[in-house]
Design a protein around this motif. Structure first.
Motif, mmCIF file in Angstrom:
data_model
loop_
_atom_site.group_PDB
_atom_site.id
_atom_site.type_symbol
_atom_site.label_atom_id
_atom_site.label_comp_id
_atom_site.label_asym_id
_atom_site.label_seq_id
_atom_site.Cartn_x
_atom_site.Cartn_y
_atom_site.Cartn_z
ATOM 1 N N SER A 123 27.573 -8.905 -10.123
ATOM 2 C CA SER A 123 28.447 -9.672 -9.224
ATOM 3 C C SER A 123 27.919 -9.735 -7.801
ATOM 4 C CB SER A 123 29.860 -9.074 -9.219
ATOM 5 O OG SER A 123 29.839 -7.760 -8.696
ATOM 6 N N GLY A 124 26.941 -8.915 -7.471
ATOM 7 C CA GLY A 124 26.374 -8.927 -6.129
ATOM 8 C C GLY A 124 25.465 -10.123 -5.913
ATOM 9 N N ALA A 125 25.107 -10.364 -4.652
ATOM 10 C CA ALA A 125 24.231 -11.487 -4.303
ATOM 11 C C ALA A 125 22.844 -11.282 -4.912
ATOM 12 C CB ALA A 125 24.122 -11.624 -2.791
ATOM 13 N N VAL A 126 22.162 -12.410 -5.225
ATOM 14 C CA VAL A 126 20.809 -12.373 -5.793
ATOM 15 C C VAL A 126 19.935 -13.406 -5.083
ATOM 16 C CG1 VAL A 126 21.581 -11.568 -8.067
ATOM 17 C CG2 VAL A 126 21.452 -14.026 -7.608
ATOM 18 N N ASN A 127 18.628 -13.326 -5.337
ATOM 19 C CA ASN A 127 17.651 -14.305 -4.820
ATOM 20 C C ASN A 127 17.725 -14.448 -3.305
ATOM 21 O OD1 ASN A 127 16.952 -14.767 -7.498
ATOM 22 N ND2 ASN A 127 18.318 -16.525 -7.687
ATOM 23 N N PHE A 128 17.712 -13.342 -2.623
ATOM 24 C CA PHE A 128 17.806 -13.349 -1.155
ATOM 25 C C PHE A 128 16.437 -13.666 -0.549
ATOM 26 C CE2 PHE A 128 17.659 -11.435 3.028
ATOM 27 C CZ PHE A 128 18.885 -11.774 3.577
ATOM 28 N N SER A 129 16.429 -14.502 0.489
ATOM 29 C CA SER A 129 15.201 -14.808 1.227
ATOM 30 C C SER A 129 15.560 -15.203 2.650
ATOM 31 C CB SER A 129 14.411 -15.934 0.553
ATOM 32 O OG SER A 129 15.148 -17.148 0.571
ATOM 33 N N CYS A 130 14.623 -14.987 3.572
ATOM 34 C CA CYS A 130 14.802 -15.363 4.973
ATOM 35 C C CYS A 130 13.508 -15.926 5.513
ATOM 36 C CB CYS A 130 15.198 -14.161 5.827
ATOM 37 S SG CYS A 130 16.900 -13.602 5.627
ATOM 38 N N PHE A 131 13.603 -16.884 6.434
ATOM 39 C CA PHE A 131 12.412 -17.380 7.112
ATOM 40 C C PHE A 131 12.763 -17.853 8.516
ATOM 41 C CE2 PHE A 131 14.263 -21.011 4.967
ATOM 42 C CZ PHE A 131 14.129 -22.050 5.858
ATOM 43 N N ILE A 132 11.799 -17.683 9.412
ATOM 44 C CA ILE A 132 11.909 -18.139 10.797
ATOM 45 C C ILE A 132 11.253 -19.508 10.896
ATOM 46 C CG2 ILE A 132 11.209 -17.660 13.182
ATOM 47 C CD1 ILE A 132 11.176 -14.677 12.393
ATOM 48 N N TYR A 133 11.841 -20.427 11.663
ATOM 49 C CA TYR A 133 11.267 -21.758 11.820
ATOM 50 C C TYR A 133 11.566 -22.275 13.224
ATOM 51 C CZ TYR A 133 16.006 -23.578 11.076
ATOM 52 O OH TYR A 133 17.350 -23.853 11.180
ATOM 53 N N ASN A 134 10.807 -23.293 13.622
ATOM 54 C CA ASN A 134 10.946 -23.866 14.967
ATOM 55 C C ASN A 134 10.881 -22.787 16.052
ATOM 56 O OD1 ASN A 134 11.172 -26.356 13.823
ATOM 57 N ND2 ASN A 134 13.341 -26.632 14.236
ATOM 58 N N VAL A 135 10.101 -21.752 15.798
ATOM 59 C CA VAL A 135 9.782 -20.679 16.735
ATOM 60 C C VAL A 135 10.966 -19.739 17.007
ATOM 61 C CG1 VAL A 135 8.937 -20.125 19.061
ATOM 62 C CG2 VAL A 135 7.983 -22.072 17.815
#
Length: 407
Positions: free
Chosen positions: A125-137
């Motif tokens: 039931s927990g969150a899955v497929n987590f990702s993060c990215f920085i953009y436009n500086v």
């Protein structure tokens, strides 16, 4: 008297036995107390009730879990000013559960204490497929998906912090899916960049139906999270043998060497069914790619994208450019076409003029005579000669003029 001596001896023996039993009982008691785990900081803390000579702390996590090594992690504990001992396991995650152990030697006896940790909540039931990215500086997005067994009313929360000494902050701008479930977070302003930036994230959840297990991660190295803008200022120049393609490195958040940038060059022919393999090139200053002129056709196109050498976050493609003919060559060709067309038109006009001139000599125009009839008599004719030529010798001047009109 003998009775009194026997009584004293008995009391002495009893006292010795009690003291020995108390000492034995104390030795059996672990010197480790107040063992606790801060799951956000991954910090294990405890105290001692007796002096110890050797100590270590260990964490075991489930085998074959992502981002986690199979072997246990051991550390030498540190101590605070209040005599609280601690170990921090930066590169371990706890959402799959863990077993933490403190092992010490006290008075020559080795003892240990184990603290099991379980992530509460319905599995899946927990969150899955987590990702993060920085953009436009200066912007960042994080995304996740609801677990396959998440209830319909699940309410996820994202917490983040930049160092273990900071308090966690909750996401301000959540991203919703069509059902209204939180599936991401937008960060509209990051702090001043530092090469040592690390980001810590934790996603937990709530539901009226069941407990939701949290999802945590090893620290994200910020310099490896950035998705760059496409390369800029792409120029194409020419010499007698090559097309010279140049571009500038994109503006990035962190000061990195241009050699850690990785470019993909896509060179194709429009409408061609066979695709050319991409060209990969490490960053440099300036970025240059030489393409033989013999390999370029009028429908050849070029585009480029970039990423950090140690991640897979490609930028978007740059605008597609057409290599084709060099601009100066095109002008020369256009000038040649105009000159050739002008010359051809002049030749055609000269031919037409000559043709009409010859035709007029071979086939002179026949004069037309208009008669005026008065009564039944036919009057003499007046002939109009072309080009103002005088009448032939011997011709007589008519007394009456006839009107001659050309047909």
């Amino acid at each position: 008297m003998a009775t009194m001596l026997d009584l004293v001896s008995f009391l002495v023996l009893l006292n010795s036995a009690c003291h020995g039993q108390a000492q034995l009982s104390q030795e059996n008691i672990s010197p480790i107390t107040n063992m606790q785990l801060d799951s956000r900081k991954r910090m294990l803390t405890w105290n001692y009730i007796r002096n110890v000579s050797q100590q270590e702390c260990t964490i075991h996590t489930p085998l074959n879990s992502p981002t986690m090594p199979d072997s246990p992690t051991r550390q030498i504990p540190q101590v605070r000013e209040d005599n609280t001992y601690f170990c921090i396991f930066h590169n371990r995650v706890l959402h799959r559960g863990a077993k933490l152990t403190v092992k010490v030697t006290c008075d020559g006896v080795v003892s240990q204490k184990v603290l099991p940790f379980v992530n509460p909540g319905r599995e899946g039931s927990g969150a899955v497929n987590f990702s993060c990215f920085i953009y436009n500086v200066r912007l960042m997005n994080c995304n996740w998906a609801p677990g396959p067994r998440a209830p319909a009313d699940v309410h996820y929360q994202l917490f983040w912090w930049a160092s273990l000494n900071e308090d966690e902050l909750e996401c301000v701008h959540y991203i919703m899916d069509p059902t209204g479930t939180r599936v991401g977070c937008h960060f509209d302003q990051l702090g001043k960049p530092q090469r040592t930036d690390n980001y810590f994230f934790l996603v937990n959840g709530t539901s009226n139906e069941t407990a939701i297990p949290f999802l945590d991660f090893v620290p994200f190295e910020a310099s490896k999270m950035e998705k760059y803008d496409p390369p800029t200022n792409i120029t194409i120049s020419y010499n007698r043998s090559h097309h010279i393609i140049q571009w500038e490195n994109p503006k990035i958040r962190y000061e990195l060497s241009s050699h850690v940038l990785y470019y993909e060059l896509d060179i194709q022919r429009t409408g061609s069914t066979s695709k050319t393999n991409p060209v990969f090139q490490r960053g440099q200053d300036p970025n240059v790619y030489l393409m033989p002129r013999t390999a370029v056709r009028p429908d050849t196109t070029f585009r480029v994208r970039v990423r950090y050498l140690h991640n897979e976050l490609w930028s978007e493609w740059s605008p597609t450019l057409h290599l084709g003919l060099p601009q100066q060559d095109f002008r020369r060709v256009l000038f040649g076409v105009v000159v050739a067309a002008t010359a051809a038109l002049a030749v055609v006009l000269m031919c037409l003029c000559k043709w009409f001139s010859v035709k007029s000599k071979l086939f002179p125009r026949i004069p037309q005579v208009k008669k005026e009839i008065t009564g039944t008599f036919v009057l003499p004719l007046e002939v109009a000669w072309e080009d103002g030529c005088p009448p032939p010798p011997g011709s007589q001047e008519p007394e009456d003029l006839l009107v001659v009109e050309e047909m």
